[in-house]
Design a protein around this motif. Structure first.
Motif, PDB file in Angstrom:
ATOM      1  N   GLY A   1       0.814  -1.208   0.000  1.00 34.13           N
ATOM      2  CA  GLY A   1       0.000   0.000   0.000  1.00 34.13           C
ATOM      3  C   GLY A   1       0.845   1.253   0.000  1.00 34.13           C
TER       4      GLY A   1
ATOM      5  N   PHE B   1       2.560   1.645  -3.351  1.00 35.67           N
ATOM      6  CA  PHE B   1       1.629   2.077  -4.398  1.00 35.67           C
ATOM      7  C   PHE B   1       1.331   3.567  -4.276  1.00 35.67           C
ATOM      8  CE2 PHE B   1      -2.778   2.946  -5.696  1.00 35.67           C
ATOM      9  CZ  PHE B   1      -2.699   2.604  -7.035  1.00 35.67           C
ATOM     10  N   MET B   2       1.048   4.017  -3.064  1.00 32.98           N
ATOM     11  CA  MET B   2       0.597   5.402  -2.918  1.00 32.98           C
ATOM     12  C   MET B   2       1.762   6.395  -2.987  1.00 32.98           C
ATOM     13  SD  MET B   2      -0.424   5.697   1.091  1.00 32.98           S
ATOM     14  CE  MET B   2       0.784   5.863   2.399  1.00 32.98           C
ATOM     15  N   MET B   3       2.988   5.936  -2.696  1.00 31.98           N
ATOM     16  CA  MET B   3       4.111   6.861  -2.711  1.00 31.98           C
ATOM     17  C   MET B   3       4.955   6.737  -3.975  1.00 31.98           C
ATOM     18  SD  MET B   3       5.170   6.584   1.300  1.00 31.98           S
ATOM     19  CE  MET B   3       5.783   8.232   1.476  1.00 31.98           C
TER      20      MET B   3
ATOM     21  N   PRO C   1      -2.490   9.483   2.632  1.00 28.40           N
ATOM     22  CA  PRO C   1      -1.252   9.368   1.838  1.00 28.40           C
ATOM     23  C   PRO C   1      -0.537  10.695   1.612  1.00 28.40           C
ATOM     24  CG  PRO C   1      -2.973   8.021   0.873  1.00 28.40           C
ATOM     25  CD  PRO C   1      -3.615   8.766   2.003  1.00 28.40           C
TER      26      PRO C   1
END
Length: 223
Positions: A18, A21-23, A110
């Protein structure tokens, strides 16, 4: 612009996925490695040379606290941001005392985690004074008297100007605010902060804040 090099450390593969993916989509950030336990961190740091490590606290073999202590004891250590599920946790405070530059909750949006990484890479702490005081109050206990004696001995090595700057840092003031309050240039404030860190063998402004709290200086100044 050189991207910020980030190492992710968490024993949960879903959390790592996660975060990755978000960073991973940020243009100014590069994820250079992932680790599932604190025991893997030092070798990965040697190999990938990250600027920032996003570190889970609770891991099965070597936890994030021990890994942070080991990392921050090294020369040219990367900055560490602790990942946690509780904002008032004694382990978080211990990680900050060990040299972590701040912490983020695992359910933090995020964009705010990205902001924290950017700020720490730029040399800024990611703790508000209010949160720092909550943490310190939560962890205050049987060792408080011992910490105060030790902290006062260390603070006594500062001259009057350095002590004023240290207290202002403990109050959460920025360099610009300290400069205005104490009638000096921002460059002079930065010089004083660097001298304080060197004299007291500290890693960052968060540790200055913790030491001024332990020494009772914030109470003396009405905070």
């Amino acid at each position: 612009m050189t991207p910020i090099r980030l190492l992710l450390v968490d024993d949960d593969p879903l959390v790592r996925a996660g975060l990755s993916f978000m960073m991973g989509g940020a243009d100014d950030l590069e994820i250079v490695g992932e680790a599932a336990d604190g025991s893997e961190v030092e070798a990965l740091v040697d190999r990938t040379r990250p600027d920032v490590v996003l570190m889970d606290i609770r891991m099965p073999t070597v936890d994030g606290l021990a890994a942070t202590e080991r990392l921050r004891g090294r020369k040219d250590a990367p900055q560490v941001i602790v990942l946690t599920t509780f904002h008032a946790d004694e382990q978080v405070l211990r990680a900050l005392r060990a040299g972590a530059a701040g912490f983020v909750l695992k359910d933090t949006p995020p964009a705010k985690i990205l902001d924290a990484v950017r700020r720490v890479a730029a040399g800024d702490p990611v703790l508000s004074p209010t949160v720092t005081r909550q943490l310190m109050a939560h962890a205050a206990g049987t060792s408080a008297d011992t910490r105060r004696t030790s902290a006062r001995t260390r603070v006594a090595t500062l001259n009057d100007r350095e002590r004023e700057v240290a207290v202002a840092v403990g109050q959460g003031r920025s360099n610009a605010e300290i400069a205005a309050e104490l009638f000096m240039s921002v460059a002079t404030v930065k010089t004083h902060v660097s001298r304080i860190l060197a004299k007291l063998d500290l890693n960052n402004r968060v540790q200055i804040a913790l030491l001024t709290y332990d020494a009772g200086l914030l109470e003396e100044d009405g905070h």
